[in-house]
Design an enzyme around this catalytic site. Structure first.
Site, PDB file in Angstrom:
ATOM      1  N   ASN A  13       0.977  -1.223  -0.019  1.00  0.00           N
ATOM      2  CA  ASN A  13       0.141  -0.113   0.033  1.00  0.00           C
ATOM      3  C   ASN A  13       1.026   1.223   0.092  1.00  0.00           C
ATOM      4  OD1 ASN A  13      -1.962   2.035   0.465  1.00  0.00           O
ATOM      5  ND2 ASN A  13      -2.398   1.609   2.455  1.00  0.00           N
ATOM      6  N   TRP A  14       0.894   1.795  -1.028  1.00  0.00           N
ATOM      7  CA  TRP A  14       1.861   2.899  -1.267  1.00  0.00           C
ATOM      8  C   TRP A  14       1.280   4.327  -0.748  1.00  0.00           C
ATOM      9  CZ3 TRP A  14       4.061   2.408  -6.960  1.00  0.00           C
ATOM     10  CH2 TRP A  14       4.738   1.119  -7.141  1.00  0.00           C
ATOM     11  N   GLU A 171      -5.676  -5.058  10.537  1.00  0.00           N
ATOM     12  CA  GLU A 171      -4.578  -3.888  10.751  1.00  0.00           C
ATOM     13  C   GLU A 171      -5.028  -3.223  12.090  1.00  0.00           C
ATOM     14  OE1 GLU A 171      -2.493  -3.095   6.666  1.00  0.00           O
ATOM     15  OE2 GLU A 171      -4.178  -1.608   7.101  1.00  0.00           O
ATOM     16  N   GLY A 177       2.460   1.973  10.958  1.00  0.00           N
ATOM     17  CA  GLY A 177       3.235   2.957  10.615  1.00  0.00           C
ATOM     18  C   GLY A 177       4.133   3.469  12.104  1.00  0.00           C
ATOM     19  N   GLY A 238       2.842  -1.068   4.653  1.00  0.00           N
ATOM     20  CA  GLY A 238       2.766   0.070   4.041  1.00  0.00           C
ATOM     21  C   GLY A 238       4.234   0.505   3.981  1.00  0.00           C
ATOM     22  N   GLY A 239       4.816   1.141   4.987  1.00  0.00           N
ATOM     23  CA  GLY A 239       6.165   1.758   4.876  1.00  0.00           C
ATOM     24  C   GLY A 239       7.150   0.873   4.097  1.00  0.00           C
TER      25      GLY A 239
HETATM   26  C1  PEP Z   1      -0.964  -0.003   6.225  1.00  0.00           C
HETATM   27  O1  PEP Z   1      -0.922   1.298   6.301  1.00  0.00           O
HETATM   28  O2  PEP Z   1      -1.758  -0.743   5.530  1.00  0.00           O
HETATM   29  C2  PEP Z   1       0.179  -0.390   6.895  1.00  0.00           C
HETATM   30  C3  PEP Z   1       0.043  -1.890   7.201  1.00  0.00           C
HETATM   31  O3  PEP Z   1       1.332   0.323   7.108  1.00  0.00           O
HETATM   32  P1  PEP Z   1       2.738   0.125   7.729  1.00  0.00           P
HETATM   33  O4  PEP Z   1       3.236  -1.173   7.097  1.00  0.00           O
HETATM   34  O5  PEP Z   1       3.596   0.976   7.289  1.00  0.00           O
HETATM   35  O6  PEP Z   1       2.608  -0.163   9.159  1.00  0.00           O
END
Ligand code: PEP
Length: 258
Positions: A13-14, A171, A177, A238-239
């Site tokens: 997920n960018w 999540e 994040g 995400g990151g």
């Molecule tokens: C997300 O926003 O879907 C996510 C999992 O972010 P991160 O991996 O940065 O925690």
């Protein structure tokens, strides 16, 4: 194949990152390493503005193209919104729905999530429906109640015949994040509860086919222990999806499970 023949999904997920040029260079690197692999479903979800360019680079590769959101209506006076048909037009196959950032920053409700899930399925897009509790809810011991509400409203009226098209992403908001992922045991407990809810709605056989991803600070260093859990079928990243090297390492942790 992984548990019960469920193929792992590693989705990036960018978010609101990547100009077209940045997106093109990242996805080119991903295609070089992951593009021919079929054992794991890899998927990138760029911002709308980069979908077309990224899609061209993904042509003839085994990496799928996803969007981060969509509107439930097929067309109309909805300034700034994008429909399922518009995504299909760009060869998008998956769409993230009800990400916690959409829920908390843009006021998306469980009911709206449900409308979007239904619209995505109607257009043959695979919805990745996100659920997860806040830190306050976890500390108040409400995690499973929150998940149950998000699941039952979010998946209301979804036909059993479409159930295997669904992907659920657990999540926990406090893990997104923050660098603080759920422990594998914590995540597994919720994933098992989600699968039980799916079984209640769609029956055991369908529930055993639906992929449940974990999201929240997934990194190359914690991916393996998460993927080893019985009901964790991959990750929404995400990151760590913004750099080719870390996304590839996470995907490789899933290949290593096969
Ligand atoms: C997300 O926003 O879907 C996510 C999992 O972010 P991160 O991996 O940065 O925690």
């Amino acid at each position: 194949m992984s548990k019960n023949n469920r193929r792992y999904i590693i989705a990036g997920n960018w978010k609101m990152h990547m100009t077209r040029a940045d997106a093109q260079s990242l996805v080119t690197e991903l295609v070089e390493t992951l593009g021919r692999e079929t054992a794991v479903r890899t998927l990138v979800c760029p911002p709308f503005t980069a979908l077309s360019d990224v899609g061209k680079i993904l042509e003839n590769s085994n990496i799928a193209l996803g969007a981060q959101n969509m509107h439930a209506e097929p067309s109309g006076a909805f300034t700034g919104e994008v429909s399922a048909a518009m995504l299909r037009d760009l060869f998008v196959t998956h769409v993230i729905i009800g990400h916690s950032e959409r829920r908390s920053l843009f006021g998306e409700t469980d009911r709206q999530v449900n409308n979007k899930v239904q619209a995505a399925l109607k257009s043959s897009l695979k919805p990745i429906m996100c659920v997860g509790e806040s830190l306050q809810e976890r500390e108040a011991d409400q995690t499973l109640a929150v998940i149950e509400r998000q699941m039952s409203v979010g998946l209301a009226k979804v036909a059993k015949s479409k159930a295997e098209q669904l992907i659920i992403a657990y999540e926990p908001i406090w893990a997104i994040g923050t660098g603080r992922a759920a422990t594998p045991a914590m995540a597994q407990e919720v994933h098992a509860a989600i699968r039980a809810l799916l079984a209640k709605q769609f029956g055991d056989e369908k529930a055993a086919q639906i992929r449940i991803l974990y999201g929240g600070s997934v990194k190359p260093t914690n991916a393996k222990e998460l993927f080893e859990q019985e009901d964790i079928d991959g990750a929404l990243v995400g990151g760590a999806s913004l750099q080719a090297a870390s996304f590839i390492k996470i995907a490789q942790a899933a290949y290593a499970m096969m």
